[in-house]
Each structure stands twice: as structure tokens, then as C-alpha cells.
Design a protein around this motif. Structure first.
Motif, PDB file in Angstrom:
ATOM      1  N   ALA A  45     -19.378  22.431  86.674  1.00 17.53           N
ATOM      2  CA  ALA A  45     -18.544  23.753  86.275  1.00 17.53           C
ATOM      3  C   ALA A  45     -17.698  23.441  84.765  1.00 17.53           C
ATOM      4  N   PHE A  46     -17.755  24.774  84.283  1.00 20.21           N
ATOM      5  CA  PHE A  46     -17.114  24.689  82.810  1.00 20.21           C
ATOM      6  C   PHE A  46     -16.035  25.768  82.921  1.00 20.21           C
ATOM      7  N   PRO A  47     -14.844  25.017  81.893  1.00 22.87           N
ATOM      8  CA  PRO A  47     -13.534  25.973  81.732  1.00 22.87           C
ATOM      9  C   PRO A  47     -13.917  27.543  81.278  1.00 22.87           C
ATOM     10  N   GLU A  48     -13.054  28.328  81.525  1.00 21.87           N
ATOM     11  CA  GLU A  48     -13.035  29.664  80.967  1.00 21.87           C
ATOM     12  C   GLU A  48     -13.597  29.778  79.444  1.00 21.87           C
ATOM     13  N   VAL A  49     -14.471  30.622  78.972  1.00 20.05           N
ATOM     14  CA  VAL A  49     -14.830  30.806  77.823  1.00 20.05           C
ATOM     15  C   VAL A  49     -15.053  29.492  76.990  1.00 20.05           C
ATOM     16  N   PHE A  50     -15.447  28.480  77.451  1.00 22.72           N
ATOM     17  CA  PHE A  50     -15.473  27.260  76.808  1.00 22.72           C
ATOM     18  C   PHE A  50     -16.560  27.202  75.710  1.00 22.72           C
ATOM     19  N   ILE A  51     -17.329  28.354  75.561  1.00 17.57           N
ATOM     20  CA  ILE A  51     -18.009  28.537  74.470  1.00 17.57           C
ATOM     21  C   ILE A  51     -17.597  30.105  73.891  1.00 17.57           C
ATOM     22  N   PRO A  52     -17.122  30.180  72.829  1.00 21.76           N
ATOM     23  CA  PRO A  52     -16.610  29.197  71.799  1.00 21.76           C
ATOM     24  C   PRO A  52     -15.379  28.908  71.878  1.00 21.76           C
ATOM     25  N   GLY A  53     -14.673  28.879  73.150  1.00 25.36           N
ATOM     26  CA  GLY A  53     -13.274  28.437  73.119  1.00 25.36           C
ATOM     27  C   GLY A  53     -12.633  29.661  73.229  1.00 25.36           C
ATOM     28  N   TYR A  54     -11.107  29.301  74.219  1.00 23.63           N
ATOM     29  CA  TYR A  54     -10.451  30.303  74.278  1.00 23.63           C
ATOM     30  C   TYR A  54      -9.696  30.973  72.862  1.00 23.63           C
ATOM     31  N   PRO A  55      -9.665  32.339  73.077  1.00 22.16           N
ATOM     32  CA  PRO A  55      -8.745  32.883  71.568  1.00 22.16           C
ATOM     33  C   PRO A  55      -7.316  32.882  71.809  1.00 22.16           C
ATOM     34  N   TRP A  56      -6.876  31.573  71.337  1.00 18.01           N
ATOM     35  CA  TRP A  56      -5.340  31.320  71.467  1.00 18.01           C
ATOM     36  C   TRP A  56      -4.788  31.990  70.444  1.00 18.01           C
ATOM     37  N   HIS A  57      -5.360  32.412  69.278  1.00 16.73           N
ATOM     38  CA  HIS A  57      -4.848  33.287  68.173  1.00 16.73           C
ATOM     39  C   HIS A  57      -4.040  34.548  68.808  1.00 16.73           C
ATOM     40  N   ILE A  58      -4.607  35.140  69.730  1.00 17.90           N
ATOM     41  CA  ILE A  58      -3.945  36.502  70.362  1.00 17.90           C
ATOM     42  C   ILE A  58      -2.594  36.378  70.804  1.00 17.90           C
ATOM     43  N   TRP A  59      -2.268  35.144  71.175  1.00 13.06           N
ATOM     44  CA  TRP A  59      -0.949  34.845  71.690  1.00 13.06           C
ATOM     45  C   TRP A  59       0.098  34.328  70.764  1.00 13.06           C
ATOM     46  N   MET A  60      -0.535  34.028  69.485  1.00  5.96           N
ATOM     47  CA  MET A  60       0.367  33.228  68.239  1.00  5.96           C
ATOM     48  C   MET A  60       0.959  34.262  67.379  1.00  5.96           C
ATOM     49  N   ASP A  61       0.229  35.679  67.244  1.00  9.05           N
ATOM     50  CA  ASP A  61       0.698  36.307  66.139  1.00  9.05           C
ATOM     51  C   ASP A  61       0.351  37.892  66.397  1.00  9.05           C
ATOM     52  N   SER A  62       0.645  38.675  65.493  1.00 11.66           N
ATOM     53  CA  SER A  62       0.075  40.039  65.394  1.00 11.66           C
ATOM     54  C   SER A  62      -1.400  40.117  65.249  1.00 11.66           C
ATOM     55  N   PRO A  63      -2.035  41.269  65.730  1.00 18.96           N
ATOM     56  CA  PRO A  63      -3.353  41.698  65.590  1.00 18.96           C
ATOM     57  C   PRO A  63      -3.642  41.564  64.026  1.00 18.96           C
ATOM     58  N   ALA A  64      -2.616  42.002  63.067  1.00 19.73           N
ATOM     59  CA  ALA A  64      -3.198  41.928  61.662  1.00 19.73           C
ATOM     60  C   ALA A  64      -3.150  40.497  61.362  1.00 19.73           C
ATOM     61  N   TRP A  65      -2.295  39.666  61.846  1.00 16.26           N
ATOM     62  CA  TRP A  65      -2.511  38.213  61.386  1.00 16.26           C
ATOM     63  C   TRP A  65      -3.689  37.801  61.735  1.00 16.26           C
ATOM     64  N   CYS A  66      -4.252  38.067  63.154  1.00 12.61           N
ATOM     65  CA  CYS A  66      -5.495  37.639  63.763  1.00 12.61           C
ATOM     66  C   CYS A  66      -6.736  38.012  62.631  1.00 12.61           C
ATOM     67  N   ILE A  67      -6.561  39.046  62.509  1.00 14.94           N
ATOM     68  CA  ILE A  67      -7.534  39.850  61.447  1.00 14.94           C
ATOM     69  C   ILE A  67      -7.663  39.166  60.189  1.00 14.94           C
ATOM     70  N   GLY A  68      -6.397  38.919  59.319  1.00 17.67           N
ATOM     71  CA  GLY A  68      -6.384  38.208  58.021  1.00 17.67           C
ATOM     72  C   GLY A  68      -6.730  37.085  58.077  1.00 17.67           C
ATOM     73  N   ARG A  69      -6.507  36.373  59.227  1.00 17.11           N
ATOM     74  CA  ARG A  69      -6.757  34.714  59.221  1.00 17.11           C
ATOM     75  C   ARG A  69      -8.286  34.658  59.396  1.00 17.11           C
ATOM     76  N   GLY A  70      -8.961  35.640  59.821  1.00 17.59           N
ATOM     77  CA  GLY A  70     -10.605  35.564  60.139  1.00 17.59           C
ATOM     78  C   GLY A  70     -10.734  35.403  61.744  1.00 17.59           C
ATOM     79  N   PHE A  71      -9.720  35.217  62.473  1.00 17.47           N
ATOM     80  CA  PHE A  71     -10.296  34.700  63.513  1.00 17.47           C
ATOM     81  C   PHE A  71     -10.959  35.961  64.540  1.00 17.47           C
ATOM     82  N   VAL A  72     -10.774  37.273  64.235  1.00 18.52           N
ATOM     83  CA  VAL A  72     -11.407  38.540  64.972  1.00 18.52           C
ATOM     84  C   VAL A  72     -12.763  38.197  64.606  1.00 18.52           C
ATOM     85  N   HIS A  73     -13.176  38.238  63.425  1.00 15.39           N
ATOM     86  CA  HIS A  73     -14.789  38.272  63.091  1.00 15.39           C
ATOM     87  C   HIS A  73     -15.303  36.847  63.392  1.00 15.39           C
TER      88      HIS A  73
END
Length: 345
Positions: A45-73
Motif C-alpha cells: 500500500a502506497f501513500p496518497e499521490v505518491f506519484i509524483p508527490g503531494y502538492p504542498w505548494h498549494i498550502w504555502m502561498d497564493s495561486p499566483a506564487w504557485c504558477i510563478g514558481r512553476g509548480f502548477v505546470h
């Protein structure tokens, strides 16, 4: 002589993902599958979204920051499509290992992502592909949602009746009851890590959420495998670009566990920052003893007082249909036209 109940070893993953790297995620997942097989496990049994990992960036800053840092794409591009070579490599690895795997992944389907669990049998064939019914809080900025067909338990002759849910689906009483009512015997409770907003958000922490897994085992009179990812220092270095963000997410957070149908812990937990597999032997014969005391959807229920409505029909976002053809225009030569109710001939 009584019934013969399956008894076998299970493996539960506690490890950091190969974050935002699909090919490395596949490689690490396959390595863990091989390790579990080497240790004699028949189910991993594997963790939640182990592939490719959990999107922790969404809890760290604004959507604009997530996009600007390249996390979204990057997150979208490195999520897994079921018709990809990477997915086929996973199926081949499970088939070679001759075990059953419950994978956690971010599913890419068209232009959308879903929190998904992929159940693959020891023959490499798909048992089920499920999606989290409702992404939690900030997750809804990333993922779509599942439907009632995702609340399903599957009969397997080698491992029993198996089902799976993700994270805070274990705080949804009706969803849990829908699973209990299908006589689930082995349940995978997949978690992403318990180091977010620690210590000022206890609801996100290990004590509360491991309690949810443990209560699920007792309520459902089933075995619960609770894989849990860790957060690596490399992920922290990438996500925490300001000093204040180091208070939001911490390295570690792994608290994987295995619980029996009486709520007992069946494997010693690893340190929160350590990667590895929890191994335990489970005996499905224990379930009959637990349900003798309290079968939640059987003799211990009161359907005359409370009952659950469950719609298991898949939610198709596009339904294909054809409009009735004008019967007079469609009639072939020599055939009589048939009138519609609103049409006279």
C-alpha cells in the motif's frame, strides 16, 4: 473444520516521493514493490499521490506564487496518465512481483487531475481505478472529484475483500459506512504526511489522523493499512523560499501504521523522518471474531432507524445520445411513416 481464511504478509510504505519527477517516481515505486516482494508481502500500500508527490505548494502561498514558481505546470506534466508507458511499467512490475499493489497517484486525464488510487492485481491487471470523492480544502485548486462508483470493495481470492480511501475521506461518516456495508476486510487508508502546519493545526497531525485510521479498523472490523509519505529536506528547500514558510511545513511527518480489526497496532512505527516498509502478517479469520461483537452494517445496525442512500452510478460528464429522426423524412420508399406524438400524417 472451519472455513479457510487467507493469511498473508502486507507491506505499508513510508517514504518521501520523487517529488515532481514522474520517471523517478516510477523508478522509486517499482523499487518499493520489489522490496516488498522480496520480504514475502502479497499486498503493498502506497501513500496518497505518491506519484509524483503531494502538492504542498498549494498550502504555502497564493495561486499566483504557485504558477510563478512553476509548480502548477510541473505538477500537471508529471502526473500519471493511465495510457502512458510509465503506467505500463508499473503494471509490469506488479505482475513480475506477483503481489497486489494499491498505488497512490495524481491522475492526469485530459486537462484535469484527480487524487487517485490504482489497485493492480498480482496478474498485472487492473482491479479498480478510484478517485477521491471530494478533494480537501486547498486541494480543490488542483484536483477534480470522483463519484459514487469510487466507494467500492473488491473481492480477490488471494487477499480477501479490499477497498481504499484517501486522507480525510476517513472523516466522512457516510462514505465510511458505504464501505463497511460492502463487508470490507482489508482497507488502505492513504495519507500524504503529517508535518503541515504543525503544531498549530492538530487536525492535520499524526495523532488525530492515525486515530481516524484506527477507528476505521474498529468500526469496520477490518484490517487497515495506513501508508504515509515523508517530506524530504530537498522538498523543504524547494518550497520554503522565505523564513516564515519554514513554520508551515517540516521535513519528516511519516507516521505509517497497520491496525487490526480490534484496533491493535500490528507493526512498530518508523521514526517520522525514516523511509522504509512496515511489514505485518494479517489473518482474515480475526474479522469474524471482531464482527461477532459489532458488525456495523449487519447485526449491530438499526436500518429501521437510520439507513444510507448510495448512488454508485459513474458520473459521466458527457452523455452521448441521438435525437429522434423525423419519421416522415426518414421513411424509406414504400414504407409508411410513423407519427410522433406531436405530429400527424
Amino acid at each position: 473444520m472451519g472455513l479457510a481464511h487467507p493469511k498473508y504478509k502486507v507491506a505499508v510504505v513510508q517514504a518521501a516521493p520523487a517529488w515532481l519527477d514522474l520517471d523517478a517516481s516510477i523508478k522509486k515505486t517499482i523499487a518499493l514493490i520489489e522490496e516488498a516482494a522480496d520480504k514475502g508481502a502479497k499486498l503493498i500500500a502506497f501513500p496518497e499521490v505518491f506519484i509524483p508527490g503531494y502538492p504542498w505548494h498549494i498550502w504555502m502561498d497564493s495561486p499566483a506564487w504557485c504558477i510563478g514558481r512553476g509548480f502548477v505546470h510541473l505538477y500537471f506534466d508529471n502526473s500519471l496518465a493511465y495510457d502512458s508507458p510509465q503506467a505500463e511499467a508499473l503494471r509490469a512490475a506488479v505482475r513480475k512481483a506477483q503481489l497486489t499493489a494499491v498505488l497512490g497517484l495524481s491522475e492526469r486525464d485530459g486537462g484535469s487531475l484527480y487524487i487517485a488510487q490504482w489497485l493492480i492485481g498480482a496478474d498485472g491487471e487492473t482491479i479498480a481505478k478510484r478517485r477521491k470523492l471530494r478533494p480537501t480544502h486547498a486541494e480543490r485548486t488542483v484536483y477534480g472529484e470522483g463519484d459514487g462508483s469510487d466507494l467500492a470493495v473488491h473481492e480477490r481470492p488471494d487477499i480477501g475483500r479490499i477497498g481504499a480511501l484517501c486522507c480525510w475521506e476517513h472523516l466522512q461518516p457516510l462514505s465510511k459506512y458505504a464501505m463497511y456495508a460492502q463487508n470490507e476486510q482489508v482497507h488502505v487508508a492513504a495519507w500524504p504526511s503529517f508535518s503541515l502546519y504543525d503544531p498549530f493545526a492538530p487536525a492535520l497531525g499524526a495523532e488525530v489522523n492515525n486515530a481516524a485510521s484506527r477507528v476505521y479498523a474498529v468500526e469496520g472490523s477490518c484490517f487497515v493499512l495506513a501508508p504515509c509519505a515523508t517530506v524530504s529536506q530537498a522538498m523543504i528547500d524547494e518550497l520554503c523560499d522565505r523564513p516564515d514558510k519554514h513554520a508551515l511545513l517540516h521535513a519528516g511527518g511519516g507516521h505509517a501504521a497497520i491496525f487490526g480489526p480490534d484496533g491493535s497496532a500490528l507493526a512498530a512505527q518508523l521514526p517520522p523522518d525514516q523511509e522504509g516498509l512496515l511489514i505485518a502478517e494479517i489473518d482474515l479469520g480475526m474479522i469474524g471474531i471482531a464482527k461477532n461483537a459489532a458488525d456495523p452494517a449487519g447485526h449491530y445496525s438499526r436500518p429501521d432507524v437510520t439507513r444510507l442512500l448510495l448512488n454508485k452510478k459513474p458520473l459521466n460528464r458527457v452523455e452521448h445520445f441521438s435525437l429522434p429522426v423525423d419519421s416522415a423524412a426518414a421513411a424509406l420508399p414504400g414504407e409508411a411513416a410513423v407519427a410522433r406524438p406531436d405530429q400527424s400524417i
